[in-house]
Design an enzyme around this catalytic site. Structure first.
Site, mmCIF file in Angstrom:
data_model
loop_
_atom_site.group_PDB
_atom_site.id
_atom_site.type_symbol
_atom_site.label_atom_id
_atom_site.label_comp_id
_atom_site.label_asym_id
_atom_site.label_seq_id
_atom_site.Cartn_x
_atom_site.Cartn_y
_atom_site.Cartn_z
ATOM 1 N N PRO A 88 -10.887 -33.092 -40.196
ATOM 2 C CA PRO A 88 -11.160 -34.325 -39.385
ATOM 3 C C PRO A 88 -11.684 -33.846 -37.985
ATOM 4 O O PRO A 88 -12.288 -34.777 -37.509
ATOM 5 C CB PRO A 88 -9.813 -34.986 -39.049
ATOM 6 C CG PRO A 88 -8.776 -33.729 -39.753
ATOM 7 C CD PRO A 88 -9.617 -32.915 -40.293
ATOM 8 N N GLU A 115 -1.496 -30.398 -42.270
ATOM 9 C CA GLU A 115 -1.783 -30.644 -40.918
ATOM 10 C C GLU A 115 -3.009 -29.804 -40.536
ATOM 11 O O GLU A 115 -3.647 -29.907 -39.680
ATOM 12 C CB GLU A 115 -0.732 -30.371 -39.809
ATOM 13 C CG GLU A 115 0.356 -31.372 -39.694
ATOM 14 C CD GLU A 115 -0.054 -32.759 -39.992
ATOM 15 O OE1 GLU A 115 -0.595 -33.136 -38.801
ATOM 16 O OE2 GLU A 115 0.056 -33.402 -40.578
ATOM 17 N N ARG A 153 -28.459 -35.034 -53.327
ATOM 18 C CA ARG A 153 -29.623 -35.935 -53.835
ATOM 19 C C ARG A 153 -31.058 -35.559 -52.923
ATOM 20 O O ARG A 153 -31.987 -36.192 -53.077
ATOM 21 C CB ARG A 153 -29.187 -37.420 -53.665
ATOM 22 C CG ARG A 153 -28.560 -37.720 -52.598
ATOM 23 C CD ARG A 153 -27.680 -39.019 -52.532
ATOM 24 N NE ARG A 153 -28.642 -40.158 -52.951
ATOM 25 C CZ ARG A 153 -29.553 -40.674 -52.300
ATOM 26 N NH1 ARG A 153 -29.766 -40.262 -50.984
ATOM 27 N NH2 ARG A 153 -30.210 -41.522 -52.989
ATOM 28 N N ASP A 168 -35.390 -43.932 -48.425
ATOM 29 C CA ASP A 168 -33.918 -44.292 -48.375
ATOM 30 C C ASP A 168 -33.524 -44.908 -46.936
ATOM 31 O O ASP A 168 -34.320 -44.538 -46.163
ATOM 32 C CB ASP A 168 -33.174 -42.944 -48.316
ATOM 33 C CG ASP A 168 -32.844 -42.808 -49.601
ATOM 34 O OD1 ASP A 168 -33.474 -43.619 -50.741
ATOM 35 O OD2 ASP A 168 -31.977 -41.991 -50.174
HETATM 36 C C1 9D3 Z 1 -1.690 -35.823 -37.167
HETATM 37 C C2 9D3 Z 1 -3.081 -35.556 -36.782
HETATM 38 N N1 9D3 Z 1 -4.158 -35.518 -37.835
HETATM 39 C C3 9D3 Z 1 -5.546 -35.309 -37.130
HETATM 40 C C4 9D3 Z 1 -6.465 -36.496 -37.133
HETATM 41 C C5 9D3 Z 1 -3.834 -34.205 -38.523
HETATM 42 C C6 9D3 Z 1 -4.610 -34.291 -39.859
HETATM 43 C C7 9D3 Z 1 -4.972 -35.625 -40.565
HETATM 44 C C8 9D3 Z 1 -5.784 -35.691 -41.762
HETATM 45 C C9 9D3 Z 1 -5.099 -33.095 -40.575
HETATM 46 C C10 9D3 Z 1 -5.696 -32.993 -41.534
HETATM 47 C C11 9D3 Z 1 -5.933 -34.222 -42.360
HETATM 48 C C12 9D3 Z 1 -6.718 -34.227 -43.677
HETATM 49 N N2 9D3 Z 1 -8.142 -34.573 -43.525
HETATM 50 C C13 9D3 Z 1 -8.980 -33.804 -43.853
HETATM 51 O O1 9D3 Z 1 -8.756 -32.495 -44.510
HETATM 52 C C14 9D3 Z 1 -10.415 -34.227 -43.700
HETATM 53 C C15 9D3 Z 1 -11.125 -35.394 -43.218
HETATM 54 C C16 9D3 Z 1 -10.482 -36.572 -42.802
HETATM 55 O O2 9D3 Z 1 -9.314 -36.727 -42.893
HETATM 56 N N3 9D3 Z 1 -11.325 -37.604 -42.272
HETATM 57 C C17 9D3 Z 1 -12.727 -37.217 -42.272
HETATM 58 N N4 9D3 Z 1 -13.305 -36.203 -42.575
HETATM 59 C C18 9D3 Z 1 -12.391 -35.371 -42.984
HETATM 60 S S1 9D3 Z 1 -12.952 -33.819 -43.728
HETATM 61 C C19 9D3 Z 1 -11.305 -33.335 -44.210
#
Ligand code: 9D3
Length: 244
Positions: A88, A115, A153, A168
């Site tokens: 994220p 996490e 794609r 696109d």
């Molecule tokens: C509690 C704080 N969080 C950070 C915003 C911790 C957290 C949330 C979600 C840690 C890991 C995750 C899991 N998400 C992913 O691995 C992830 C993800 C996402 O949550 N949103 C957008 N793209 C991606 S790519 C991998």
């Protein structure tokens, strides 16, 4: 192009790769996707991939050793891979970045859970950290599918030329105009008259203005980097748009 997906849920990908553009690309030998079970690179009896965070706090962190070992093996067969961590806090995936990734021969996608991943893996083993949007997912698996779909794609030969990437949405930086098909009247809802006129210049103008109007309404920030001519700008100003 070869994708390896490193995950603790390898079966999550079974059905999703069996259809659509990705399947066709795999069948045409333009694309290969392998899933790699992270647990196969653990050494303890319980096949542990996560542990409690140093310093305390909620949740679990993915241990470095299994990911390191998996990447060590995968990077050798064959070499030249770019390692992408789905996270994220990564750079936001967009069409331009998908296009750049489509130029590469070999990508390893690491799906985080909990996490997140021990920071030392990020520091020493990861080339690109990617997010697919500002919302919370439970892990990187769905994000990995998004990357594979968006990148596949754009690999030359995957799409037929009639629907080439050039045409696109986003290729000229605008949202697409509305589409209609038969019947001409459905539930009293009529297709816009102009589309039945046979006047191709008028239809093109209407579609362009619809694209501009929808982009202004839903995604005004896209207008800053869209390809616009004088007529476009004049039309947008008539809607109330002010260049930033
Ligand atoms: C509690 C704080 N969080 C950070 C915003 C911790 C957290 C949330 C979600 C840690 C890991 C995750 C899991 N998400 C992913 O691995 C992830 C993800 C996402 O949550 N949103 C957008 N793209 C991606 S790519 C991998």
């Amino acid at each position: 192009m070869l994708f390896d997906i490193v995950t603790i849920f390898p079966h999550f990908f079974d059905s999703s790769l069996k259809d659509g553009v990705v399947r066709r690309a795999i069948e045409a030998d333009i694309l290969k996707v392998r899933t790699v079970n992270l647990r196969n690179f653990t050494t303890d009896r319980h096949r542990t991939t996560d542990d409690r965070p140093f310093g305390g706090g909620e949740g679990m962190v993915m241990k470095p050793e299994p990911i390191y070992k998996a990447l060590d093996v995968l990077k050798k067969e064959p070499p030249g891979a770019r390692v992408i961590l789905l996270s994220p806090r990564g750079k936001l995936l967009d069409q331009a970045l998908a296009g750049e990734l489509a130029q590469l021969q070999r990508l390893i996608l690491v799906c985080g859970r909990y996490e997140g991943v021990d920071e030392r893996i990020r520091e020493h083993c990861v080339d690109i950290e990617l997010s697919v949007g500002d919302y919370v997912l439970s892990g990187g698996e769905i994000a990995a599918l998004v990357v594979i779909e968006a990148v596949s794609r754009l690999i030359p030969g995957v799409l037929g030329c009639e629907s080439s990437a050039e045409k696109d949405s986003f290729s000229d930086g605008l949202l697409e105009f509305p589409q209609y098909t038969r019947p001409r009247v459905f539930n009293d809802w009529e297709v816009p008259e102009v589309l039945l006129s046979g006047d191709h210049a008028k239809i093109a103008k209407w579609r362009r203005e619809q694209s501009l109007g929808l982009t202004y309404e839903h995604r005004p920030e896209l207008l800053d980097s869209a390809r616009l001519d004088e007529k476009d700008i004049k039309y947008l100003r008539s809607l109330g748009w002010e260049e930033s």
